[in-house]
Design a protein around this motif. Structure first.
Motif, short mmCIF file in Angstrom:
data_model
loop_
_atom_site.label_atom_id
_atom_site.label_comp_id
_atom_site.label_asym_id
_atom_site.label_seq_id
_atom_site.Cartn_x
_atom_site.Cartn_y
_atom_site.Cartn_z
N TYR A 103 86.74 81.95 6.96
CA TYR A 103 86.58 83.17 6.46
C TYR A 103 86.21 84.07 7.65
O TYR A 103 85.56 84.00 8.40
CB TYR A 103 85.49 83.40 5.68
CG TYR A 103 85.20 84.78 5.01
CD1 TYR A 103 85.93 85.01 3.90
CD2 TYR A 103 84.44 85.77 5.41
CE1 TYR A 103 86.04 86.46 3.50
CE2 TYR A 103 84.30 86.92 4.83
CZ TYR A 103 85.28 87.39 3.81
OH TYR A 103 85.02 88.53 3.48
N ARG A 104 86.91 85.21 7.76
CA ARG A 104 86.53 86.33 8.75
C ARG A 104 86.38 87.75 8.03
O ARG A 104 87.07 88.11 7.12
CB ARG A 104 87.69 86.50 9.67
CG ARG A 104 87.77 85.08 10.49
CD ARG A 104 88.38 85.22 11.89
NE ARG A 104 88.31 83.87 12.47
CZ ARG A 104 88.46 83.72 13.70
NH1 ARG A 104 88.53 84.82 14.60
NH2 ARG A 104 88.33 82.51 14.18
N HIS A 105 85.50 88.28 8.51
CA HIS A 105 84.92 89.68 7.84
C HIS A 105 85.90 90.95 8.40
O HIS A 105 86.38 91.63 7.40
CB HIS A 105 83.59 90.07 8.28
CG HIS A 105 82.71 89.36 7.23
ND1 HIS A 105 82.42 89.69 6.22
CD2 HIS A 105 81.95 88.33 7.51
CE1 HIS A 105 81.66 88.87 5.49
NE2 HIS A 105 81.02 87.98 6.33
N PHE A 106 86.42 90.82 9.61
CA PHE A 106 87.41 91.95 10.13
C PHE A 106 88.79 91.43 10.19
O PHE A 106 89.10 90.51 10.92
CB PHE A 106 86.70 92.40 11.09
CG PHE A 106 85.44 93.05 10.85
CD1 PHE A 106 85.21 94.50 10.51
CD2 PHE A 106 84.06 92.12 11.41
CE1 PHE A 106 83.75 94.61 10.48
CE2 PHE A 106 82.87 92.62 11.40
CZ PHE A 106 82.60 93.94 10.66
N GLU A 155 92.90 85.45 12.89
CA GLU A 155 93.88 84.70 13.92
C GLU A 155 94.29 83.41 13.12
O GLU A 155 93.76 83.10 11.99
CB GLU A 155 93.00 83.97 14.91
CG GLU A 155 92.48 84.98 16.09
CD GLU A 155 91.57 84.45 17.07
OE1 GLU A 155 91.00 83.16 17.09
OE2 GLU A 155 90.82 85.46 17.53
N VAL A 190 82.00 91.12 -1.44
CA VAL A 190 82.34 90.52 -0.28
C VAL A 190 82.02 89.11 -0.44
O VAL A 190 82.54 88.01 -0.39
CB VAL A 190 81.86 91.05 0.94
CG1 VAL A 190 82.29 90.25 2.07
CG2 VAL A 190 82.29 92.64 1.18
N HIS A 191 80.65 88.89 -0.54
CA HIS A 191 79.88 87.60 -0.69
C HIS A 191 79.59 87.00 -2.15
O HIS A 191 79.45 85.92 -2.30
CB HIS A 191 78.51 87.44 0.03
CG HIS A 191 78.74 87.85 1.54
ND1 HIS A 191 78.38 89.02 1.97
CD2 HIS A 191 78.91 87.04 2.63
CE1 HIS A 191 78.85 89.24 3.25
NE2 HIS A 191 78.99 88.04 3.43
N VAL A 229 76.90 90.97 0.51
CA VAL A 229 77.28 92.25 0.06
C VAL A 229 78.14 92.26 -1.06
O VAL A 229 79.07 91.08 -1.32
CB VAL A 229 78.42 93.04 1.28
CG1 VAL A 229 78.75 94.38 0.60
CG2 VAL A 229 77.71 93.18 2.43
N ASP A 246 81.66 78.99 6.58
CA ASP A 246 82.81 79.74 6.68
C ASP A 246 84.11 78.82 6.39
O ASP A 246 85.11 79.37 6.78
CB ASP A 246 82.78 80.28 7.99
CG ASP A 246 81.90 81.50 8.11
OD1 ASP A 246 81.54 81.95 7.11
OD2 ASP A 246 81.40 81.96 9.30
N ALA A 297 91.15 91.15 13.31
CA ALA A 297 91.12 90.12 13.91
C ALA A 297 91.39 88.87 13.57
O ALA A 297 91.16 87.92 14.19
CB ALA A 297 89.51 90.00 14.44
#
Lengths: 337, 337
Positions: free
Chosen positions: A326-329, A334, A54-55, A51, A221, A332
């Motif tokens: 990398y996390r998209h959301f 951590e 994003v990417h 996207v 990631d 969440a």
């Protein structure tokens, strides 16, 4: 300048030649491709979505965006030990995309389709009110039963990574002007690693034929998060030596000025290097194999009992980071350990 | 309520069970699926992208959106005569998607994955600043050399279409309150045809085994445009009788009040019926086949020398419309003939 072509024109004028005349594509004139599978091979299929914003950056050169969309998928195939044989592109273009942009994008696709000998076999071309969104589904093949899996690591296995880590994440910081660099050669190298990753398809295919290779995947990631996947899938832990991480001369020079950036070497992602584990007695063969392909290969640690990834600093202390990769959301997100 | 899951949680908690335990999916734990191909079969692969606000309404029920994303791809397979065997989902979710929505979406996926016996084999889960964008890549198989093609029509072939046309386009007008209807049963039927198309997979697979079937595809962009594709691919023309078009009782009742809506029966798209041509001496077999599956099948015209699609009104005059079917890029809108 707005697009003056319908999706049918785009397909016929810009994409049809990307089939390289492959009969499986049916000239992109049907709704699906029809394909066989050579005796003794299995098909490996991956589907990655990219996207804009994003990417990749919307302002990245269209050729690079096209090539990256293909390459991150070919890298997934390489991580499974498969050789690319074709690709599908489902592209949602913003309605105001211009002809020049589309032509440059198609040219980028063509370069890599020829380079990797993976013809365009089909896909979809639609308009979106949102950002450019590209989904490539890549097909590859691997000898029956020889696909590399995340779950194959054994305690005592040596952990190897190809090429160098962190270049792409640093390259992005250079492109977005978060870091300034005077050395033009380093600048070009690092941003190039972000714009045009090098999927290790030849090495991945060769690894699939090697006995003693355990868990394998590509690093997309970030090392810590992806090695964590191998650990989780294999029910084991991993110990990585921080000072073993392979760095390019360019990344090294950046880290000398900003040592904190070691975090993005471990977690930044977009490396598209191969990460795999090898039985100790087969480690030499893997090293020789990489050497024969002119590819850097570095042992960075070992698989051990337990769970999770421990990264040890040269002083024996344990590296801690705000995140593992990398996390998209974000809800969440951590913390790493 | 925002999402509280990472993409890894979404995959593990909501999507992993959608593999139905199929070993090809590798538990969605690897970057790709690994699959074989039964002896004597070919693989058929299609990849369709659906964008909120373009292919479905953002407020449509999440179950319906999920099922539609699968079904339009299964319909492409049906149009090629292939039986679905698996699906990949590359989903770009808006960052503020909520857990309830995701759970309902996964439930919709599950219903159809079980119904069509086409397990989820892989994909990608990312966040987007834009509209929900779903790309499904569906895999199917067909007996070697038996895939239906657009290019197979011959002069004199009878043109058949399954089910009824225009329901979905009228259903969308009802849902968006451009048309009001008092008959609740008709309303439910027509909007249901928009929300949950019926891919004719069984009939498509059966047709692929029938000799004498020529050009075939599914109607997704509107009858006139899609039949135009068969004509162009086959180097021929088509004559369609307007009063032969199969209409549902519900669509019929709408057209009695608004006869101009015949245009969207011909061009509205989203029908997901099968459109194919059959040698005259095999027409009866095709009809019997549809009957045995309880599926309506209607001869609507013939393939003839020439080019393009002519639609004849009962008075012998020729139907003309503002457009031939759905196009994504308006700059390229062409008038129909």
């Amino acid at each position: 300048m707005d697009v003056t072509r319908s999706e049918f024109d785009i397909i016929e004028q810009l994409f049809a030649s990307l089939t390289l005349g492959d009969p499986r594509a049916l000239g992109l004139k049907d709704d699906a491709a029809v394909l066989g599978l050579p005796e003794g091979r299995e098909m490996v299929v991956t589907s990655d979505c990219l996207v804009a914003g994003v990417h990749f950056r919307p302002q990245d050169p269209p050729e690079s965006i096209a090539r990256k969309a293909l390459r991150v998928n070919f890298s997934d195939l390489a991580g499974m030990g498969a050789t690319p044989t074709g690709a599908f592109l489902a592209a949602a273009f913003p309605r105001d995309v211009c002809d020049d942009w589309l032509e440059a994008f198609a040219l980028g696709l063509k370069e890599d389709i020829e380079l990797f000998d993976a013809p365009l076999l089909g896909g979809d071309t639609v308009a979106t009110p949102g950002p450019l969104t590209l989904t490539v589904t890549a097909l590859g093949t691997v000898a029956k039963g020889r696909a590399l899996r995340r779950s194959g690591a054994k305690a005592g296995d040596v952990i190897f990574v190809s090429g160098s880590l962190g270049d792409s994440a640093i390259g992005l910081k250079i492109l977005s002007e978060e870091i300034s660099l005077t050395n033009e050669k380093h600048k070009t190298y690092l941003s190039g690693r972000y714009l045009r990753p090098e999927p290790r398809t030849q090495f991945g295919a060769a690894l699939s034929e090697l006995d003693g290779v355990g868990g394998g995947m590509d690093v997309s990631d970030g090392l810590v998060q992806d090695l964590g996947h191998i650990c989780a899938a294999s029910g084991l832990g991993a110990r990585v030596e921080l000072d073993r991480l392979p760095l390019s001369a360019a990344a090294q020079s950046v880290l000398e000025v900003s040592p904190d950036l070691i975090d993005i070497v471990l977690t930044g992602g977009d490396d598209y290097e191969l990460l795999f584990t090898v039985r100790e007695d087969a480690a030499r063969t893997a090293t020789d194999l990489a050497k024969s392909l002119g590819l850097r290969l570095t042992p960075i640690g070992v698989i051990e009992a337990g769970q999770g990834v421990r990264v040890l600093r040269p002083d024996g202390g344990q590296w801690k980071a705000a995140r593992t990769g990398y996390r998209h959301f974000d809800g969440a997100q951590e913390s790493g350990d």
